[in-house]
Scaffold this active site. Structure first.
Site, mmCIF file in Angstrom:
data_model
loop_
_atom_site.group_PDB
_atom_site.id
_atom_site.type_symbol
_atom_site.label_atom_id
_atom_site.label_comp_id
_atom_site.label_asym_id
_atom_site.label_seq_id
_atom_site.Cartn_x
_atom_site.Cartn_y
_atom_site.Cartn_z
ATOM 1 N N ARG A 1 0.874 -1.188 0.000
ATOM 2 C CA ARG A 1 0.000 0.000 0.000
ATOM 3 C C ARG A 1 0.899 1.222 0.000
ATOM 4 N NH1 ARG A 1 0.543 1.659 5.373
ATOM 5 N NH2 ARG A 1 0.292 -0.095 6.803
ATOM 6 N N HIS B 1 -1.907 3.417 6.513
ATOM 7 C CA HIS B 1 -2.861 2.362 6.876
ATOM 8 C C HIS B 1 -4.293 2.880 6.740
ATOM 9 C CE1 HIS B 1 -5.141 -0.430 9.314
ATOM 10 N NE2 HIS B 1 -5.357 0.506 10.213
ATOM 11 N N TYR C 1 7.815 3.980 9.841
ATOM 12 C CA TYR C 1 8.172 2.557 9.850
ATOM 13 C C TYR C 1 8.606 2.018 8.484
ATOM 14 C CZ TYR C 1 3.177 2.364 8.566
ATOM 15 O OH TYR C 1 1.967 2.563 7.967
#
Lengths: 360, 325
Positions: A259, A263, A273
């Site tokens: 993606r 999120h 991250y």
């Protein structure tokens, strides 16, 4: 003692048809798709990319609610969806709104779902689906049940369910694939391994080299697919669907994808991250770029056609958000009316209270 | 009419509905070939075949998740949770999913599922086999929670639960399974959900309970009669939703109430009934509404069971204290 894991990677080698350069590398696996089909798949991917971009923008303007970005996952979502028939049953995860839209969920309802209005969860008659699941993995056991129901009724339809790499760690995932195997349910499980469950990388989810191999323990077929290759995802899903309706059991499909966005739009910051290098590496694999190259090499696609799709998408999105905005707000009494088939005494009394409040 | 135990009446209810509606499916752990660990489904697989009555893998979440999927394809599933203490394994499938489906589908999808499960204490089971978790279930809007206290009600309530288009948690007190027989019609009949039953008429105090404790209340009422206290006993039969009309009508007559449950005192059904009584009928009360419950601990190991569970003497004590208030 024979080493169990020795041949796993070979056994679950990533299935690919179209490489990153848009070249067919696996001619014999090439699915039977007409030129019109190929163009339709491209239109849907381009449309869905625009839908994602616009939805992110609308979210930033405060005009949407919950939204989980989809860019990067078009091949996984739409390739698998293109293999379905209208009577197949979809049990999506929260990011899988595009599959519902292409199955016939009106766009304004997708926006109402995002805005937290129950009308957004009402599927049209012709869409056999439940609204996107929020609890990770809960849809997987349900999909086993739907697939068993179809088998019991002798219907030539399947249940397809979607989750992610994180979802494959849930107990319900193991229970779902195991039940489906034990009952020979007509179910296809798609795990879109987009590498991160919010911030946790897939290598921290499991010691297994692939998620596809988890099929083995359930006694069902499993395959790992290049999830940025729409032809491979389509072909794998089509074959799994055929097996399911022919009584050959369920299949677990792992698609390797990414993606591009966060999120969800509720404050996730992927730069905390993921590295830019990883982002770039995956963007090189982009499903739309490579499929465009392929179609152009066959003289099936032009910039003009792409612009047409983009304009159409923008127009329809504009109309849809307007319709969603103009839908009367959900009331507490609406909610009370659909708690049970018949209102119990406690809710009857409370409904009177709220009807009074809401009439003011 | 036939003489039946409660478990026979329960089997008979499932047999009736398996026969009436081809969409009814009965399944769970040991439910098919073996007929259930309590024999609740004995003979049903022979009679209706493996397609309708079947064993499942051992996984409660899977069982109820699958039940949801089957309901989505038009079936009317009757899954069994082997012991209700195992419900924690499947709380999401029940409370997070099943209970929410009508609403989360915008009112378009019903969940006609009846989860049957043995529960309740006093039968020397190991840990997590005897809990009274009906309060946990009743907390969850979207579910109905039904608890029969006798064979006649068990059959009528179970048939009605299976026909209901909303999910029902049907809890069967283990101590009642074979403790007595009564006349149960062989034909099909229903007992309405959400309606309490007055088991014994009285004029001085109302005892309100459900499940096994109804019998404890009747025993207490007999002894109270000898002491000159006339106790009315109400069996709720459905603990969600609760039939407040029957309760309030009784309390307005007796002006005193004691609410009984085998479960712990904290939260739970009894607390809610007490609250509703005082909201609806406080001016009719001659004394505070008291509760008889188990203490607020975990359900004990078997050696402490008999002291832990409330008995008729604790009911009599509480009644005396409201009578003498």
């Amino acid at each position: 003692m024979k080493r169990t894991l020795e041949n796993i990677e070979k056994q679950f080698e990533t299935f690919q048809i179209l490489n990153e350069q848009g070249e067919i590398v696996n001619e014999e696996a090439m699915p039977d798709l007409s030129d019109d089909d190929l163009k339709e798949i491209m239109r849907r991917m381009v449309y869905t990319r625009i839908l994602d971009q616009r939805s992110i923008a609308l979210n930033r303007q405060g005009r949407l609610g919950f939204y989980a970005p989809t860019a990067g996952q078009e091949a996984s979502q739409l390739g698998s969806h293109y293999a379905l028939e209208q009577d197949d049953f979809i049990l999506p995860g929260y990011r899988d709104v595009p599959q519902l839209i292409w199955q016939g969920l009106p766009l304004y309802k997708a926006y109402l779902f995002s805005k937290g209005h129950y009308i957004g969860n009402q599927m049209p008659e012709e869409v056999k689906a439940v609204s996107p699941q929020i609890i990770i993995g809960a849809q997987i056991t349900q999909a086993a049940g739907v697939g068993l129901g179809f088998k019991k009724r002798g219907e030539k339809t399947i249940a397809i369910t979607y989750t992610g790499d994180g979802g494959a760690s849930q107990g319900d995932f193991y229970e779902g694939v195991n039940f489906a195997g034990a009952f020979g349910a007509q179910t296809v499980f798609v795990v879109q391994n987009n590498q991160y469950a919010i911030s946790v990388p897939s290598e921290k989810q499991t010691a297994a080299q692939t998620i596809a191999q988890k099929a083995v323990a359930a006694g069902i077929e499993g395959i790992q697919v290049d999830g940025m290759d729409v032809l491979a995802v389509y072909a794998a899903t089509k074959e799994a669907r055929e097996r399911a309706i022919n009584g050959e059991g369920p299949t677990l499909i792992e698609t390797l994808t990414y993606r591009y966005g966060p999120h969800t739009m509720a404050g996730d910051d992927p730069t905390r991250y993921r590295t830019e290098d990883t982002d770039n590496e995956w963007e090189q694999k982009d499903p739309i770029v490579r499929f465009r190259k392929y179609l152009e090499s066959k003289d099936l696609w032009s910039e003009e056609e792409e612009n047409e799709v983009i304009e159409k998408a923008k127009e329809e999105i504009k109309a849809a958000i307007k319709e969603a905005d103009n839908t009367a707000k959900q009331k507490v009494t609406d909610l009370m009316d659909i708690m049970y088939e018949e209102l119990p005494q406690n809710l009857q009394e409370q409904r009177e209270e709220y009807a009074e409040k809401e009439s003011k | 009419m036939a003489q039946m135990t409660m478990i026979q009446a329960i089997t008979d209810a499932m047999r009736t509905e398996l026969g009436n509606d081809e969409n009814v499916l009965v399944f769970g752990e040991d439910v098919g070939y073996y007929g259930g660990v309590f024999r609740a489904t004995e003979g049903l697989q022979d009679e209706f075949g493996e397609d309708r009555v079947f064993d499942t893998p051992l996984a409660e979440s899977g069982i109820n998740g699958m039940a949801i999927g089957l309901a989505l394809t038009g079936y009317r599933p009757v899954p069994e949770i082997q012991f209700f203490g195992f419900v924690f394994e499947t709380m999401d499938a029940i409370a997070g999913q099943m209970a929410r489906y009508r609403y989360r589908s915008g009112g378009t999808q019903s969940m006609p599922i009846t989860i049957r499960s043995p529960f309740g204490g006093g039968v020397n089971t190991p840990e997590l086999h005897a809990d009274s978790l009906e309060g946990t279930m009743a907390q969850m809007p979207g579910l109905k929670v039904v608890i029969p206290s006798n064979p006649y009600d068990a059959k009528g309530l179970l048939i009605q639960s299976i026909r209901d288009n909303d999910p029902v948690i049907f809890l069967e007190h283990m101590k009642l399974y074979r403790s007595f027989r009564e006349e149960v019609p062989e034909e099909d009949y229903t007992v309405e959900l959400g309606k309490a039953s007055v088991k014994r008429e009285g004029s001085d105090v109302t005892l309100i309970g459900y499940g096994a404790i109804v019998h404890t209340a009747l025993k207490a009422a007999e002894q109270l009669e000898e002491k000159g206290v006339s106790a009315e006993v109400i069996d709720l039969r459905t603990v969600s939703p609760v039939d407040y009309d029957t309760i309030i009508e009784s309390v307005k007559k007796t002006n005193r109430a004691v609410v009984l449950q085998e479960a712990q005192k904290q939260a739970g059904i009894a607390s809610n009934v007490v609250a509703e009584i005082q909201e609806r009928a406080i001016l009719h009360l001659e004394a505070p509404v008291l509760r008889v419950t188990a203490p607020d601990t975990l359900y004990p190991f078997t050696q402490a069971e008999s002291v832990w569970l409330p008995d008729h003497t604790s009911i009599i004590e509480k009644v005396e204290s409201v009578m003498n208030f």
